[in-house]
Design a protein around this motif. Structure first.
Motif, PDB file in Angstrom:
ATOM      1  N   ILE A   1    -125.617 100.857 -70.549  1.00  0.00           N
ATOM      2  CA  ILE A   1    -125.556 100.497 -71.965  1.00  0.00           C
ATOM      3  C   ILE A   1    -126.013 101.665 -72.838  1.00  0.00           C
ATOM      4  O   ILE A   1    -125.412 101.947 -73.882  1.00  0.00           O
ATOM      5  CB  ILE A   1    -126.390  99.231 -72.234  1.00  0.00           C
ATOM      6  CG1 ILE A   1    -125.798  98.040 -71.466  1.00  0.00           C
ATOM      7  CG2 ILE A   1    -126.459  98.923 -73.730  1.00  0.00           C
ATOM      8  CD1 ILE A   1    -126.648  96.788 -71.504  1.00  0.00           C
TER       9      ILE A   1
ATOM     10  N   GLY B   1    -121.297  89.986 -68.825  1.00  0.00           N
ATOM     11  CA  GLY B   1    -122.189  90.992 -68.274  1.00  0.00           C
ATOM     12  C   GLY B   1    -122.863  90.642 -66.968  1.00  0.00           C
ATOM     13  O   GLY B   1    -123.972  91.107 -66.694  1.00  0.00           O
TER      14      GLY B   1
ATOM     15  N   TYR C   1    -119.718  96.043 -68.285  1.00  0.00           N
ATOM     16  CA  TYR C   1    -120.235  96.948 -69.315  1.00  0.00           C
ATOM     17  C   TYR C   1    -119.548  98.314 -69.304  1.00  0.00           C
ATOM     18  O   TYR C   1    -119.869  99.167 -70.128  1.00  0.00           O
ATOM     19  CB  TYR C   1    -121.747  97.112 -69.186  1.00  0.00           C
ATOM     20  CG  TYR C   1    -122.488  95.820 -69.488  1.00  0.00           C
ATOM     21  CD1 TYR C   1    -122.278  95.132 -70.678  1.00  0.00           C
ATOM     22  CD2 TYR C   1    -123.382  95.282 -68.573  1.00  0.00           C
ATOM     23  CE1 TYR C   1    -122.934  93.951 -70.953  1.00  0.00           C
ATOM     24  CE2 TYR C   1    -124.042  94.094 -68.835  1.00  0.00           C
ATOM     25  CZ  TYR C   1    -123.814  93.433 -70.033  1.00  0.00           C
ATOM     26  OH  TYR C   1    -124.468  92.254 -70.301  1.00  0.00           O
TER      27      TYR C   1
END
Length: 235
Positions: free
Chosen positions: A30, A194, A201
């Protein structure tokens, strides 16, 4: 803007398949797409001292992105309270996937936050039902994820302030997958996709939603309201 990505970071250490998908951890994945010239990103994990969340760090953080699954119960109550209070003061919070069961999300929602689930390689289609919302900017009519964990209704959450995405799964279930809330001066966004054993992701549309959400959730430029006994303004 300063963003803190919090990840319990257990699956990546316990499961080789998850480690292959996210070799730098879910938090690292992320961070790789959130960090830009105007967004400074740091990460924190469960097993760090204070779970990587100190008073000083929280005070400087504009938005926290939260991912957890195996170890919700191991998150210290005093840390949960600090994050909760910072949200009320104006810090943004983005809760991802199984973070729906995190202590801090349940505290902010005031409900059990339970749901149906299934791991069976379902295709997920996230329909955009509020195309004018800034979190949906740059997204088409829907996002299709080839394989994901199914979450199904009923999702035990309060009625969202705004509902941006609704998911459909090949098993026939539907789910409120993109929900916003205001709590105190802070903004909260729950985003469903997710699961750790899928490369969700790494998908560009999913990344775009999280990027948009972080910018949407940043604090407004104003002082925190005063409360308690007050003297009259007029004489």
């Amino acid at each position: 803007m300063k963003v803190l990505i919090w990840n319990e970071h257990r699956h990546e250490q316990l499961n080789e398949e998850v480690a292959k998908i996210y070799p730098k951890g879910i938090h690292g994945a992320i961070k790789s797409f959130l960090e830009t010239d105007d967004i400074e990103v740091e990460t924190a994990t469960l097993d760090e001292p204070n779970h990587g969340i100190t008073d000083e760090r929280l005070a400087e953080t504009d938005v926290v992105v939260w991912w957890g699954h195996l170890a919700h119960g191991e998150v210290a109550d005093e840390i949960v309270e600090k994050v909760y209070q910072r949200v009320l003061e104006g810090m943004g919070l983005i809760v991802l996937h199984s973070g729906h069961f995190s202590k801090v999300f349940k505290k902010l929602m005031g409900t059990g936050c339970d749901l149906k689930w299934r791991e069976a390689d379902d295709t997920e289609r996230l329909w955009v039902i509020d195309p004018t919302h800034p979190i949906a900017e740059g997204i088409g009519e829907y996002i299709e994820i080839e394989k994901e964990e199914m979450y199904g209704e009923h999702f035990d959450i309060p009625v969202p302030d705004e509902l941006i995405f609704v998911s459909w799964f090949t098993g026939g279930e539907v789910f409120r997958s993109g929900c916003t809330y205001r709590r105190g001066h802070g903004k909260v966004f729950y985003f469903r996709p997710g699961h750790e054993s899928y490369p969700t992701y790494h998908q560009k549309d999913v990344q775009r939603v999280i990027q948009n959400a972080v910018r949407w959730a940043k604090p407004t430029a104003r002082e925190f309201s005063s409360y308690g006994n007050a003297q009259p303004i007029e004489k």
